[in-house]
Design an enzyme around this catalytic site. Sequence first.
Site, PDB file in Angstrom:
ATOM      1  CB  THR B  52      -0.746   0.031   1.095  1.00 44.66           C
ATOM      2  OG1 THR B  52      -0.181   0.487   2.481  1.00 44.66           O
ATOM      3  CG2 THR B  52      -1.773  -1.284   1.293  1.00 44.66           C
ATOM      4  CD  GLU B  53      -1.140   5.803  -2.813  1.00 44.14           C
ATOM      5  OE1 GLU B  53      -1.473   4.779  -3.518  1.00 44.14           O
ATOM      6  OE2 GLU B  53      -1.474   6.818  -2.926  1.00 44.14           O
TER       7      GLU B  53
END
Lengths: 222, 222, 263, 263
Positions: B52-53
């Site tokens: 996930t960023e």
Amino acid sequence: MLPELKEKEARERIAKKIAADLEDGALVNLGIGIPQLIPNFMPEGVNIYLQTENGTIFAGPAVDPNDLRVIDAGGAPISVLPGGAFVSSDVSFGILRGGHIDVTVLGALQVDAEGCLANWTIPNVRTPGMGGAMDIVAGAKKVYIATRHFEKNGGSKLLEKCTLPLTGCGVVDVIVTEYCLIRNINGKMVLEEIVDGVDLLELQSKTEMQMEISPNLKIMKC
Amino acid sequence: MLPELKEKEARERIAKKIAADLEDGALVNLGIGIPQLIPNFMPEGVNIYLQTENGTIFAGPAVDPNDLRVIDAGGAPISVLPGGAFVSSDVSFGILRGGHIDVTVLGALQVDAEGCLANWTIPNVRTPGMGGAMDIVAGAKKVYIATRHFEKNGGSKLLEKCTLPLTGCGVVDVIVTEYCLIRNINGKMVLEEIVDGVDLLELQSKTEMQMEISPNLKIMKC
Amino acid sequence: MTDTLDIIQGCLETLSIFKQIIRSVADKMTKPFIKPIITPEEAAGKVKEGTTVMLGGFNYGGVPYTIIDALHDQGTKNIRVISVDASHCNPKVPEPVGVARLIVNKQVSSMVISHMGLNAVAQEMFSKGEIDIELNPMGTLVERIRTGGAGLGGFLTPTGVNTAYEKNRQTIEIDGKKFILERPLRADIAFIRAYKADEAGNLIYYGTGRNFNPIMATAADIVIAEVDEIVPIGEIDPNNVVTPGIFIDALVIKGGNAYAART
Amino acid sequence: MTDTLDIIQGCLETLSIFKQIIRSVADKMTKPFIKPIITPEEAAGKVKEGTTVMLGGFNYGGVPYTIIDALHDQGTKNIRVISVDASHCNPKVPEPVGVARLIVNKQVSSMVISHMGLNAVAQEMFSKGEIDIELNPMGTLVERIRTGGAGLGGFLTPTGVNTAYEKNRQTIEIDGKKFILERPLRADIAFIRAYKADEAGNLIYYGTGRNFNPIMATAADIVIAEVDEIVPIGEIDPNNVVTPGIFIDALVIKGGNAYAART
């Protein structure tokens, strides 16, 4: 004649003087050589905190001389003091270049009237490389130079203009030699302190760097 | 007439198709919307790993829905799987932009024949902002677009040239809609798979993007 | 009939080649979740003539000594090295240490480094033109590697401005301040050194052994970490991981080299 | 005689002013070793009209909620904010969260952010021209802040090339590849959020609450960390420290805000 000093005496005097000049609580990066003597001479009640460019924040004396897992940039065993930390080199140089260090003290091959410093190569003779010095002088809030006043052959290391390849230019704030303390005040090199018994005119004449004499010229305690 | 699908059915079909297309072991970044459905449809024996960023490596399902200490970029609680790690945003985007992610799957407002994508603003209507999407399409090794084929008003989202401000250009590798799969092969958009019962000519005529038809055009399983 | 069979046969062969291509791309794309534990010799074996190799370490600390020893024994020439320094080989430490073993053994054709003050042989080879050495300021060197790993095209630094280092480099003036434009650095292989790995390749470091290692882990096609110990997944808290396993291809357990033992 | 006394008096006054100048420079230079623990109100009190403030956090995670609440109650207008996003204020989450409280309260005159998709009010104010918002790609934003903290002059990124974002920005072509030249970002004050601090200000983070916080800690003149807990020196292993205490000026203990409690 300028009073002659033994190498050890001269180096310790320089270290002691810089130790006395540092602010309590300063975060300091020390170069190899004379700067490494400074922690031994800190005045009572004045604390400085040492950062090493290879990643120690709050370096202290070694615990086990055989343990190389915590070393300074020169490879000597050290320790990390309580409250300290280890960082990777990108962070360490972010700290150095980003102005997060209060003071760095470095040795010099040459230093000049424009606050330029040369300390990483003597072309065709010796090229240790710049290591971290170029980044450190570009970023530290205050740059002290700890250096003998003269070459072994008697030539001045304090020049009007450096002849060796530079480490940085316009970066030097304070120069301390065994004879005097010179401060960069608004781009002018001002002789502020001179050792008792050193003849001002003789020192001036033997120092290639043109120095202004402070109207409040003081005796350098050492 | 193209077969009409309920929103849920269409979205799940797209997610399922992309799930079936992903390589076992791929490190994948999923955008908001349809891409988030993909983990539910991974075929037996094929594992993907989610990044996930906002800093999770190997994201998994939430343990406590009230705990917001581990969330995905959309703010939903998640967990970190065994073997995973948390990183800061500079490292997360170093991973994304530096080509360390195998696949990203993103939604689209528009996507075009040159592999350009628009998904961050409809000027004067809605400007959510680009978030991490511009960095992700610049860096991921493979970019999937998961999108409905048409706007609510019937207009094609697959255009000859995007009219909205772009997120990136020449970056799209695969487009999956509820009707077909299109692959970017050496800069040409090639229709490789079409859903059973969808009329090829009709789909072509209603899709503004000019597609080459693969000589091995297959039925898209879903 | 034969023609048709030939065509089909040809198709199948093409398809097979195509599948292999896809597979090899895929292999390059995804790093294994559980990292293979390989021998130092297997690690060194990935280095051929002309390979660019990043070597972690700073002075004595954080050096992949065991892999370097194997690379030394393998004898491969014409290696291009990127590392902080040239390690030790001088009157006080006459027996070469770390990368100095490769330099003295004439296996290194070029280096990008920051410091060689403790390696008299490297300095001599450099002054005689026997080795191609590019010296970078240390902060510039680590930032170039980070830039290479992070998909950036370069950065602007005040380091080295108005010095000889500036020559032959592009400078850019912004708001009256001059900067040097520095470019990214990447390698074919990085050999790094860490303290502990878990089986998924997550790494933690000890003391000043961290240095360039986490950054080099991001900037090479193949990354192999030499570690003191490999622990089961779960033993390293995901909040304490310094190098995530997604950067790592394989692990090597450190051997009995005297410096490896002290670091 | 009176003249001489006047001169001496004058000298002493000058000296005193001089000493104050030296002291104020020194105060700015050295951060205290043991970090003062201050109230959220004292932290917020450092923000005046026109102050540029970095706020850590990404969506719900790692946000200094308690300091933001104090800043909201303080009511200071014309704050310039740098943060990842505009937090939540939308039909699903109608009560504004985090920085959205300041935006809705019209305390924010300008923002540099990456995303405002969950803040309908911010989008509306933006479209009406009531707030000055500069949108940056998220990786570009964090890198600009890192660049500001690390003493660099800028960086080149492929992100946003050949899009509308490229307009009004300088591009540089190197070896046939186009990059956008991005500039550093700094702030007067950064309010960050961490999990635990020790008394020397060393910070560790939990989960996805890390995000922009360690980077913002490097890029502001004053850095104040809101934390769950302050532990004695020695409790955080120096190998596990993420933000060294040298970046931190003061600590605030998190309060009872519902989101603070869940993060």
